[in-house]
Every structure is written in C-alpha cells, then in structure tokens.
Design an enzyme around this catalytic site. Structure first.
Site, mmCIF file in Angstrom:
data_model
loop_
_atom_site.group_PDB
_atom_site.id
_atom_site.type_symbol
_atom_site.label_atom_id
_atom_site.label_comp_id
_atom_site.label_asym_id
_atom_site.label_seq_id
_atom_site.Cartn_x
_atom_site.Cartn_y
_atom_site.Cartn_z
ATOM 1 N N ASP A 79 43.067 48.137 79.376
ATOM 2 C CA ASP A 79 42.744 46.862 78.815
ATOM 3 C C ASP A 79 41.918 47.340 78.343
ATOM 4 O OD1 ASP A 79 44.860 45.031 79.142
ATOM 5 O OD2 ASP A 79 45.535 47.114 80.414
ATOM 6 N N GLU A 102 40.602 39.079 75.323
ATOM 7 C CA GLU A 102 40.907 38.623 76.571
ATOM 8 C C GLU A 102 40.509 39.028 77.572
ATOM 9 O OE1 GLU A 102 45.071 40.486 77.311
ATOM 10 O OE2 GLU A 102 44.946 39.221 79.059
ATOM 11 N N ASP A 167 44.045 41.077 71.484
ATOM 12 C CA ASP A 167 44.441 41.694 72.688
ATOM 13 C C ASP A 167 44.807 43.239 73.202
ATOM 14 O OD1 ASP A 167 46.106 41.774 75.410
ATOM 15 O OD2 ASP A 167 47.347 39.794 73.981
ATOM 16 N N ILE A 169 45.535 45.438 75.365
ATOM 17 C CA ILE A 169 46.965 45.581 75.352
ATOM 18 C C ILE A 169 47.949 43.858 75.596
ATOM 19 C CG2 ILE A 169 48.803 46.474 76.790
ATOM 20 C CD1 ILE A 169 47.152 48.570 77.806
ATOM 21 N N ASP A 170 48.393 43.778 74.721
ATOM 22 C CA ASP A 170 49.534 42.075 74.469
ATOM 23 C C ASP A 170 51.305 43.051 76.124
ATOM 24 O OD1 ASP A 170 50.702 39.942 75.048
ATOM 25 O OD2 ASP A 170 51.761 40.629 72.982
ATOM 26 N N THR A 172 50.838 43.845 79.126
ATOM 27 C CA THR A 172 50.033 44.280 80.435
ATOM 28 C C THR A 172 51.087 44.678 81.211
ATOM 29 O OG1 THR A 172 47.557 44.121 80.288
ATOM 30 C CG2 THR A 172 48.751 45.551 81.820
ATOM 31 N N HIS A 274 56.595 33.986 81.989
ATOM 32 C CA HIS A 274 56.583 33.716 80.872
ATOM 33 C C HIS A 274 56.706 32.566 79.558
ATOM 34 C CE1 HIS A 274 53.451 38.027 80.733
ATOM 35 N NE2 HIS A 274 53.312 36.687 82.281
ATOM 36 N N SER A 298 55.636 41.564 75.010
ATOM 37 C CA SER A 298 54.029 41.704 74.171
ATOM 38 C C SER A 298 54.920 41.083 72.252
ATOM 39 C CB SER A 298 54.160 42.951 73.558
ATOM 40 O OG SER A 298 55.069 43.794 72.840
ATOM 41 N N LYS A 301 58.121 40.973 70.105
ATOM 42 C CA LYS A 301 58.875 40.797 69.323
ATOM 43 C C LYS A 301 58.573 39.860 68.309
ATOM 44 C CE LYS A 301 58.043 38.298 73.139
ATOM 45 N NZ LYS A 301 57.212 39.182 73.957
ATOM 46 N N ARG A 315 60.005 31.132 72.956
ATOM 47 C CA ARG A 315 58.636 31.370 73.260
ATOM 48 C C ARG A 315 58.343 29.839 74.718
ATOM 49 N NH1 ARG A 315 55.901 35.279 75.087
ATOM 50 N NH2 ARG A 315 53.651 35.014 76.642
ATOM 51 N N ASP A 328 47.502 36.317 71.561
ATOM 52 C CA ASP A 328 48.514 36.352 72.408
ATOM 53 C C ASP A 328 49.569 36.326 70.775
ATOM 54 O OD1 ASP A 328 48.678 37.293 74.849
ATOM 55 O OD2 ASP A 328 48.603 35.735 76.052
HETATM 56 N N1 LIG Z 1 52.589 31.564 81.795
HETATM 57 C C1 LIG Z 1 52.469 32.010 81.376
HETATM 58 N N2 LIG Z 1 52.700 31.324 80.123
HETATM 59 C C2 LIG Z 1 53.309 32.332 78.968
HETATM 60 N N3 LIG Z 1 52.479 33.324 78.554
HETATM 61 C C3 LIG Z 1 51.774 33.465 79.587
HETATM 62 C C4 LIG Z 1 52.395 33.087 81.490
HETATM 63 N N4 LIG Z 1 51.774 33.977 81.610
HETATM 64 C C5 LIG Z 1 50.254 35.024 81.247
HETATM 65 N N5 LIG Z 1 51.548 34.483 79.756
HETATM 66 C C6 LIG Z 1 50.587 35.901 78.443
HETATM 67 O O1 LIG Z 1 52.281 36.386 78.289
HETATM 68 C C7 LIG Z 1 51.363 37.543 77.923
HETATM 69 C C8 LIG Z 1 52.365 38.389 77.962
HETATM 70 O O2 LIG Z 1 53.542 37.785 77.039
HETATM 71 P P1 LIG Z 1 55.542 39.095 76.874
HETATM 72 O O3 LIG Z 1 55.902 37.873 77.819
HETATM 73 O O4 LIG Z 1 55.433 38.265 75.583
HETATM 74 O O5 LIG Z 1 55.382 39.884 76.885
HETATM 75 C C9 LIG Z 1 50.318 38.104 78.089
HETATM 76 O O6 LIG Z 1 49.643 38.716 78.111
HETATM 77 P P2 LIG Z 1 48.823 39.864 78.459
HETATM 78 O O7 LIG Z 1 49.629 41.057 78.642
HETATM 79 O O8 LIG Z 1 48.326 40.397 77.394
HETATM 80 O O9 LIG Z 1 48.094 39.365 80.095
HETATM 81 C C10 LIG Z 1 49.609 36.255 79.370
HETATM 82 O O10 LIG Z 1 48.983 36.056 78.344
HETATM 83 MG MG LIG Z 2 48.492 39.239 75.859
HETATM 84 MG MG LIG Z 3 46.285 39.589 80.027
HETATM 85 MG MG LIG Z 4 46.513 41.669 77.163
#
Ligand SMILES: Nc1ncnc2c1ncn2[C@@H]1O[C@H](COP(=O)(O)O)[C@@H](OP(=O)(O)O)[C@H]1O
Ligand SMILES: [Mg+2]
Ligand SMILES: [Mg+2]
Ligand SMILES: [Mg+2]
Length: 389
Positions: A79, A102, A167, A169-170, A172, A274, A298, A301, A315, A328
């Site tokens: 990242d 980020e 972002d 790495i989205d 992570t 998430h 990420s 999708k 989401r 994001d």
């Molecule tokens: N409680 C929450 N509700 C929704 N999104 C969240 C969350 N906590 C973290 N995230 C976000 O969900 C992203 C990943 O999304 P997904 O689940 O679609 O892969 C994360 O990005 P990062 O991985 O860049 O931190 C983070 O920003």
């Molecule tokens: Mg992200």
């Molecule tokens: Mg993150």
């Molecule tokens: Mg990220």
C-alpha cells in the site's frame, strides 16, 4: 453522434496520445473539438500500471510487511509503495493538483527498517520501457523524499479545483488473503469525477469470462492475467490488458442488458464487516434472484459489472457510524456510469465526492444497469427499512 465517438477514439484507443494519434488529434482540433483529460487519462493509466508492478511483487512474496492502523484495518508495504509511486507520477505532471490518498507516512517515519523495505520496492518497480518510465518522472530520490511524497496525499478534498483520489491497494484484506484487489485512481474537478482508472491484477483479461463463486479465490497473480479499466466523463468506459510497459490496446465496455432482474448476478464484499450479507440475501429473495452472490474484494466489483461479467453491486451498511471513503468509490462509480450503469447509495442519492475525504452524505452503494436500478433500489429500501441500523 460524431463528437463522443471521436473523443472515445482519441482517449481510449491510443497507446500514446502525444505521438501515434497526431492525425486524430489534428482532426479533432480542426473541427474545434476539445480532447479533454486525455493527458490525465494517459498518465493515470501508466501510473496505475507501474504501481501494480510493485503490488504484484508484494502479492507474490510471503512477507507483506503488514501493520494494523488505528481503526484496526491492515496496511502493507505494498500500500505504501504503490501510493508513493502514483503520487510521484502525478506530481511530475500536475504539480498544482491536490491529492487525497488513503495512507500516511507516519508508521514508516517511526520504523526505518520498514521505510527502507518500502523504498527498495519503489526503486525496483519499473515499467519495462525506459522512455515511458522517464515519462513518469523516473524514480524517487531517497527514502525521506518518499515519505514526503506519501504525505502529499493528505488533502482534505472538497468541491473546488482539481483533486486526485488514490486507493493504492483497495481490498487490502483480499490482497493478504490471495483474493482480488485494485489499484485505484480518480481525478475530480470541482467535486465531479472526470477520470477513473482501476488496475485489477487478479481479474481475467477477457471481458467475457463469467464471474463465478471462485473468482478471486486464491488468485495467482499469474502472467497473462490482469485488467486496467478506465473512463472519462462523457466518453465511455474501456478495458485493456494490464501490461508492464507501453499501454495495451483498449476496447469499450458496457453493462450487460438485463431484461429480467431475477436472472441477475450480484457482487458483494467478501468481508461481512464491510457489507451486510444477510440483508443482501433478503434483497435477492425479493428480486427473485436464485444465483448465489459472487463475493469479491475491492473495486474489482465495479469493473466486473461495468464489463458485463456481473450485473449488480450491492454494498449494504453494517453499522450506522461508518462513512465510506471517496477513494473506495470514485473510479468505480465513473466507470460503471460510463458503461451505462446507474450508481446510487441505498437511499437513491448519487455518490457525492465533493464533501471532503469521505462520502458523508451517502450510505452504502447500489450499482445496476439503468433499466433495473429502480427495481433493485426499491427492494434494497424495503429490506433496510424493515430493520433500521
Ligand atoms: N465497516 C465498513 N463498512 C464498509 N466499508 C468498510 C468498512 N471498513 C472498511 N471498509 C472499506 O472497505 C474497503 C474494501 O472494500 P471491499 O470489502 O469491497 O473489498 C476497504 O478499503 P481498503 O482495503 O483500501 O482499506 C475499507 O476502506
Ligand atoms: Mg479501499
Ligand atoms: Mg485500508
Ligand atoms: Mg486501500
């Protein structure tokens, strides 16, 4: 009809807008047509492509240098490194622009071993075409310069002027699990997203490969995999193979028309923290969808539905305090809309990126082909209203 077509041609079907498309550009300017954001798109594509060289090297190594941030979410050396490389390229070309990214350098400031590890990755990640590498401004001068560059991403955002959202790495958690992840970059002007790029190293190159339950599970980051999605506002969305040097040829992408919503394939987060995965079951039931959801980490999708490999992205908030972050969603939102989709939050509002680093006024995401979005949103509202958070 001609104007959007010509602009699409210029921005998406060129590997190098400054050289090989001279004749197209001349035609465009002769007809007094503007070719907006073609340089921004070109640099964004190359910057993301270079950053994926770094993220792939970390993905394939056992030691990912993972730290836990103050909100307990993970961050890796991948990242930090990807963020440094992207910001360096943007600063080289657009030194006046603001950047909302980020990650911050604090953890590396306090840990010189980790800092040097990241700097090593950054100096190793080079596009395999020296001219293009130079076009991005070459390398970063040293570890301390790298920390300053990472912290150039601390803009507070807003609805004035040019602001990039990164972002690095989205997904992570997906990256650590061996699943999908995306390197994400978007340009906003006065709060409106104008350019979006997503680098997805673990998605298949082909737009027609269907999504399955296992898409992304134990993705191998193999050669011959990986896709770059892009869009410019008003000019359509495109995909191309993710390469290592000169950009590959791109082709337009479109959402798949859905005549019967019950046939739709929907995507959601792998992480139940998430997105609410029991609400999504209820929503699918209301819509008559019998196929199981495709769980994928990420913004892959957004890219997947934009190219018609899936149909819907839901989401659904898991708690009432979480606010979504602009990095994001900015690139994915534009790519889906330019591919013919509609993206709103769970209350039917467009995602609004001009309020700072977060999407303060939005809750969750509902992305669908235009013709069924209303129906999907209705089902989402019915399920969510039945049990407020
Ligand atoms: N409680 C929450 N509700 C929704 N999104 C969240 C969350 N906590 C973290 N995230 C976000 O969900 C992203 C990943 O999304 P997904 O689940 O679609 O892969 C994360 O990005 P990062 O991985 O860049 O931190 C983070 O920003
Ligand atoms: Mg992200
Ligand atoms: Mg993150
Ligand atoms: Mg990220």
């Amino acid at each position: 009809q001609l104007l959007p077509r010509l602009r699409l041609l210029v921005s998406h079907f060129t590997t190098h807008p400054f050289h090989s498309t001279a004749s197209v550009l001349t035609k465009a300017s002769a007809a007094n047509m503007s070719v907006e954001y073609s340089k921004e798109l070109h640099i964004a594509l190359l910057a993301v492509q270079r950053a994926t060289i770094l993220t792939k090297s970390v993905f394939n190594s056992h030691a990912k240098g993972t730290l836990s941030k103050s909100d307990t979410s993970p961050v890796t050396i991948g990242d930090f490194g990807a963020q440094a490389l992207i910001i360096a390229a943007l600063q080289h070309h657009f030194p006046e622009d603001e950047i909302v990214a980020e990650e911050e350098a604090k953890d590396l400031n306090e840990n010189s071993q980790l800092r040097d590890l990241v700097y090593g990755l950054v100096t190793d990640a080079k596009l395999d075409n020296e001219d293009i590498e130079q076009e991005l401004g070459g390398g970063i001068k040293g570890p301390d310069a790298m920390l300053d560059i990472i912290d150039k991403g601390r803009s507070l955002g807003g609805n004035k002027g040019r602001i990039w959202a990164i972002d690095p790495i989205d997904g992570t958690k997906g990256f650590l699990r061996g699943g999908q992840y995306a390197v994400c970059l978007a340009l906003m002007v006065d709060g409106d997203v104008k350019v979006g790029v997503l680098g997805c190293p673990n998605l298949p190159v082909s737009d027609s490969e269907p999504l399955t339950e296992n898409t992304g599970a134990n993705a191998t980051d193999a050669e011959g995999k990986g896709v770059l999605f892009s869009a410019v506002l008003g000019e359509g969305a495109a995909s191309r193979a993710l390469g290592k040097g000169k950009l590959e040829n791109a082709h337009p992408i479109h959402m798949k028309p859905v005549s019967n919503v019950s046939d739709a394939t929907f995507c959601e987060s792998v992480e139940s923290g998430h997105s609410n995965q029991s609400d999504s079951v209820q929503i699918a039931l209301k819509l008559g969808i019998t196929k199981p959801s495709v769980r994928m980490d990420s913004q892959a999708k957004y890219g997947s539905i934009a190219r018609g490999a899936g149909d819907l992205y839901l989401r659904l908030p898991v708690n009432k305090n979480y606010v979504e972050k602009i990095w994001d969603h900015a690139a994915g939102d534009l790519i889906v809309r330019e591919a013919g989709g509609e993206v709103t939050d769970t209350e039917g509002r467009r995602l609004y990126f001009g309020l700072g680093r977060t999407l303060k006024e939005n809750k969750g995401v509902v992305a669908a082909p235009k013709e069924v979005h209303g129906k999907v949103l209705q089902a989402v509202k019915e399920v969510l209203n039945a049990h407020p958070l």
